[in-house]
Design an enzyme around this catalytic site. Structure first.
Site, short mmCIF file in Angstrom:
data_model
loop_
_atom_site.label_atom_id
_atom_site.label_comp_id
_atom_site.label_asym_id
_atom_site.label_seq_id
_atom_site.Cartn_x
_atom_site.Cartn_y
_atom_site.Cartn_z
N LYS A 14 -11.91 5.44 -1.61
CA LYS A 14 -12.88 5.27 -0.54
C LYS A 14 -13.66 6.56 -0.28
CE LYS A 14 -9.93 3.89 2.67
NZ LYS A 14 -8.64 3.98 1.94
N ARG A 89 -8.96 -0.16 10.59
CA ARG A 89 -7.70 -0.29 9.87
C ARG A 89 -6.80 -1.36 10.49
NH1 ARG A 89 -7.69 5.06 7.51
NH2 ARG A 89 -5.95 5.46 6.12
N ARG A 145 2.57 4.71 4.22
CA ARG A 145 1.15 4.37 4.36
C ARG A 145 0.83 3.07 3.63
NH1 ARG A 145 -0.72 9.47 2.18
NH2 ARG A 145 -2.84 8.73 2.01
#
Ligand code: AMP
Length: 189
Positions: A14, A89, A145
């Site tokens: 990203k 997110r 994560r």
């Protein structure tokens, strides 16, 4: 006006693609991860609060993130479009963003979803740990994560698909190849 969201797991590219798209379309690349890392470096109150979440690979609370992004999108350079990298997110963040966009009568035009197999993500993240020395690229934090991504962020793919704004792009190959794929999709809209 070009409003873009880059969606994808940690290690999907990203940041890299965000910088290129920002240059190509003359819009600011707004990376919430970069903003938080800057706050940590500067030792601000935000930085101190964010650091413990970041180090463990957890998400910083939605209210905090929504406040940061709201403020950032008000700045002049974001008036003619923007690219978001790392936000939203969670579904709560996505809903807040759509309310923000509505309030300013602009809609989220395109969500680019970078798709990379998990095996490749793990290799890339391990490599990045060595090159960039990011605190949250330790094996335990990487694992966490990815879990957080699957649980909290991956549902946004369906969320945006249902709203008809999702563009899925294979995120494997060279940086140039991936960039070409994204711009080809954006060109054809
Ligand atoms: P990134 O550079 O996008 O991978 O972000 C690094 C870390 O910053 C993440 O693991 C989170 O702890 C935090 N972070 C960045 N963006 C967000 C967000 N939109 N919501 C919650 N936490 C975030």
């Amino acid at each position: 006006m070009m409003n873009l969201i880059l969606l994808g797991p940690p290690g999907a590219g990203k940041g890299t693609q965000g910088h290129r798209l920002s240059e190509r379309y003359h819009i600011p690349a707004i990376s919430t991860g970069d903003m938080l890392r800057a706050a940590v470096q500067q030792g601000t109150a935000l930085g101190q609060e964010a650091q413990r979440y970041m180090d463990s690979g957890a998400l910083v609370p939605d209210e905090v993130m929504i406040g940061i992004v709201r403020e950032r999108l008000c700045r002049d350079d974001a008036k003619a479009g923007f690219l978001l990298d790392g936000f939203p997110r969670t579904v709560a963040q996505a809903e807040a963003l759509s309310r923000l966009a509505e309030a300013r009568s602009r809609s989220i035009a395109h969500v680019i979803s970078l798709e990379v197999p998990e095996q490749e993500l793990l290799q890339r993240l391990a490599g990045r740990r060595q090159i960039e020395g990011r605190h949250d690229d330790t094996a335990a934090a990487i694992c966490h994560r990815l879990e957080v991504y699957r649980r909290d962020t991956a549902p946004l793919i369906e969320y945006y698909r249902q709203r008809g704004v999702l563009r899925s792009i294979p995120g494997v190959g060279t940086v140039d190849e991936i960039f070409q794929r994204i711009t080809a999709v954006l060109c054809n809209l």
